[in-house]
Design a protein around this motif. Structure first.
Motif, PDB file in Angstrom:
ATOM      1  N   LYS A  84       0.831  -1.199   0.000  1.00  0.00           N
ATOM      2  CA  LYS A  84       0.000   0.000   0.000  1.00  0.00           C
ATOM      3  C   LYS A  84       0.871   1.256   0.000  1.00  0.00           C
ATOM      4  CE  LYS A  84      -0.689  -0.013   5.037  1.00  0.00           C
ATOM      5  NZ  LYS A  84      -1.720  -0.114   6.112  1.00  0.00           N
ATOM      6  N   CYS A  85       0.340   2.319  -0.563  1.00  0.00           N
ATOM      7  CA  CYS A  85       1.079   3.579  -0.665  1.00  0.00           C
ATOM      8  C   CYS A  85       1.205   4.225   0.716  1.00  0.00           C
ATOM      9  CB  CYS A  85       0.359   4.534  -1.608  1.00  0.00           C
ATOM     10  SG  CYS A  85       0.196   3.935  -3.315  1.00  0.00           S
ATOM     11  N   ARG A  86       2.401   4.656   1.039  1.00  0.00           N
ATOM     12  CA  ARG A  86       2.662   5.323   2.307  1.00  0.00           C
ATOM     13  C   ARG A  86       2.690   6.841   2.108  1.00  0.00           C
ATOM     14  NH1 ARG A  86       1.667   1.645   6.191  1.00  0.00           N
ATOM     15  NH2 ARG A  86       2.761  -0.332   5.777  1.00  0.00           N
ATOM     16  N   THR A  87       2.319   7.554   3.138  1.00  0.00           N
ATOM     17  CA  THR A  87       2.285   9.017   3.053  1.00  0.00           C
ATOM     18  C   THR A  87       3.644   9.586   2.667  1.00  0.00           C
ATOM     19  OG1 THR A  87       0.543   9.082   4.744  1.00  0.00           O
ATOM     20  CG2 THR A  87       1.748  11.132   4.322  1.00  0.00           C
ATOM     21  N   ASP A  88       4.711   9.036   3.242  1.00  0.00           N
ATOM     22  CA  ASP A  88       6.053   9.558   2.971  1.00  0.00           C
ATOM     23  C   ASP A  88       6.497   9.325   1.528  1.00  0.00           C
ATOM     24  OD1 ASP A  88       6.293  10.479   5.548  1.00  0.00           O
ATOM     25  OD2 ASP A  88       7.344   8.686   6.284  1.00  0.00           O
ATOM     26  N   ASP A  89       5.846   8.403   0.821  1.00  0.00           N
ATOM     27  CA  ASP A  89       6.201   8.116  -0.569  1.00  0.00           C
ATOM     28  C   ASP A  89       5.305   8.849  -1.565  1.00  0.00           C
ATOM     29  OD1 ASP A  89       8.278   6.432   0.140  1.00  0.00           O
ATOM     30  OD2 ASP A  89       6.975   4.672   0.268  1.00  0.00           O
ATOM     31  N   ASN A 113       3.184   9.153  -6.885  1.00  0.00           N
ATOM     32  CA  ASN A 113       4.044   8.130  -6.299  1.00  0.00           C
ATOM     33  C   ASN A 113       5.513   8.469  -6.568  1.00  0.00           C
ATOM     34  OD1 ASN A 113       5.340   5.856  -5.400  1.00  0.00           O
ATOM     35  ND2 ASN A 113       4.346   4.432  -6.821  1.00  0.00           N
ATOM     36  N   CYS A 119       2.675   0.991  -5.877  1.00  0.00           N
ATOM     37  CA  CYS A 119       1.968   0.828  -4.605  1.00  0.00           C
ATOM     38  C   CYS A 119       0.465   0.858  -4.857  1.00  0.00           C
ATOM     39  CB  CYS A 119       2.382   1.906  -3.593  1.00  0.00           C
ATOM     40  SG  CYS A 119       2.004   3.606  -4.095  1.00  0.00           S
ATOM     41  N   GLU A 184      -3.833   5.026   5.784  1.00  0.00           N
ATOM     42  CA  GLU A 184      -2.709   5.621   6.483  1.00  0.00           C
ATOM     43  C   GLU A 184      -3.192   6.453   7.671  1.00  0.00           C
ATOM     44  OE1 GLU A 184       0.252   5.024   6.862  1.00  0.00           O
ATOM     45  OE2 GLU A 184       1.531   6.013   5.406  1.00  0.00           O
ATOM     46  N   LYS A 186      -0.833   8.987   8.878  1.00  0.00           N
ATOM     47  CA  LYS A 186      -0.055  10.218   8.766  1.00  0.00           C
ATOM     48  C   LYS A 186      -0.701  11.134   7.740  1.00  0.00           C
ATOM     49  CE  LYS A 186       4.651  11.937   8.105  1.00  0.00           C
ATOM     50  NZ  LYS A 186       6.059  11.559   7.846  1.00  0.00           N
TER      51      LYS A 186
END
Length: 220
Positions: A84-89, A113, A119, A184, A186
């Motif tokens: 899954k896509c992370r906020t930092d990415d 992204n 992601c 997420e 964040k």
């Protein structure tokens, strides 16, 4: 006559000793040492080192032999699916995309992204508007397009719709936009790019709504 016989006998013995000494001295072999034939025979019968054992193998139960796997695999996990896509990415931005003549304003939020690989995003991000009257959480439109894979370096957008303040009053001032990517915790807070105010309502007017991922088109 007896003296001649003894002389001949002594000469014969001396000649025999001389011949034996010459034979032992010519080939350099000590008396009593092994003959060339016996040395050759001894070398041919020397023990041979045992052969190296064959590599161990196992059967797969179907008549096939399994060997050692020396290859290396790759992937995102056992299932081969992108994480899954992370906020930092994610690079998150927002622009006003309201079209003239619309009764509601629209803000498009873009997620790009910038991570190291593909992601996955589920359907909805969390959206909160910071206003002079407190925090206002956007409601989901209820569409269900399913999750989307966001490839490395690409972007996807979703829409946030809000009622326009046409009452002539000061309305409720919007001071910021907080976005939480799907799944997420964040968040990222952005400047609000839309209309400066929202109308003051008694709850009967249109609400601020957020569409699913992809509802506002997709960028590169």
């Amino acid at each position: 006559m007896r003296v001649h016989q003894l002389t001949f006998a002594a000469l014969a013995v001396a000649a025999g000793l001389t011949l034996t000494a010459c034979q032992n001295g010519e080939d350099g072999t000590a008396q009593g040492g092994p003959s060339p034939s016996s040395t050759s025979s001894s070398s041919s019968t020397a023990p041979t080192a045992p052969a190296a054992p064959a590599p161990a193998t196992s059967s797969d139960g179907k008549g096939k032999t399994a060997g050692t796997n020396t290859g290396s695999g790759s992937g995102s996990g056992e299932s081969g699916k992108a994480g899954k896509c992370r906020t930092d990415d994610l690079e998150i931005t927002a622009i006003d995309s309201t079209v003239g003549g619309d009764t509601d304003g629209t803000v498009a939020v873009q997620l790009k992204n910038r991570g190291g690989g593909d992601c996955t995003l589920s359907e909805y991000a969390g959206v909160d508007l910071k206003t002079s009257a407190g925090t206002l959480s956007a409601k989901r439109t209820g569409e269900h397009p399913g999750p989307a894979v966001l490839k490395k370096g690409t972007a996807v957008s979703f829409g946030v719709s809000n009622p326009l303040n046409t009452s002539g009053g000061s309305g409720v001032r919007v001071t910021g936009l907080t976005v939480t990517p799907p799944d997420e915790t964040k968040s990222v807070t952005l400047a609000w790019p839309g209309a400066a105010t929202l109308p003051v309502t008694d709850g009967s007017g249109s609400a601020v709504e957020v569409g699913p991922i992809g509802s506002a088109g997709q960028g590169g």
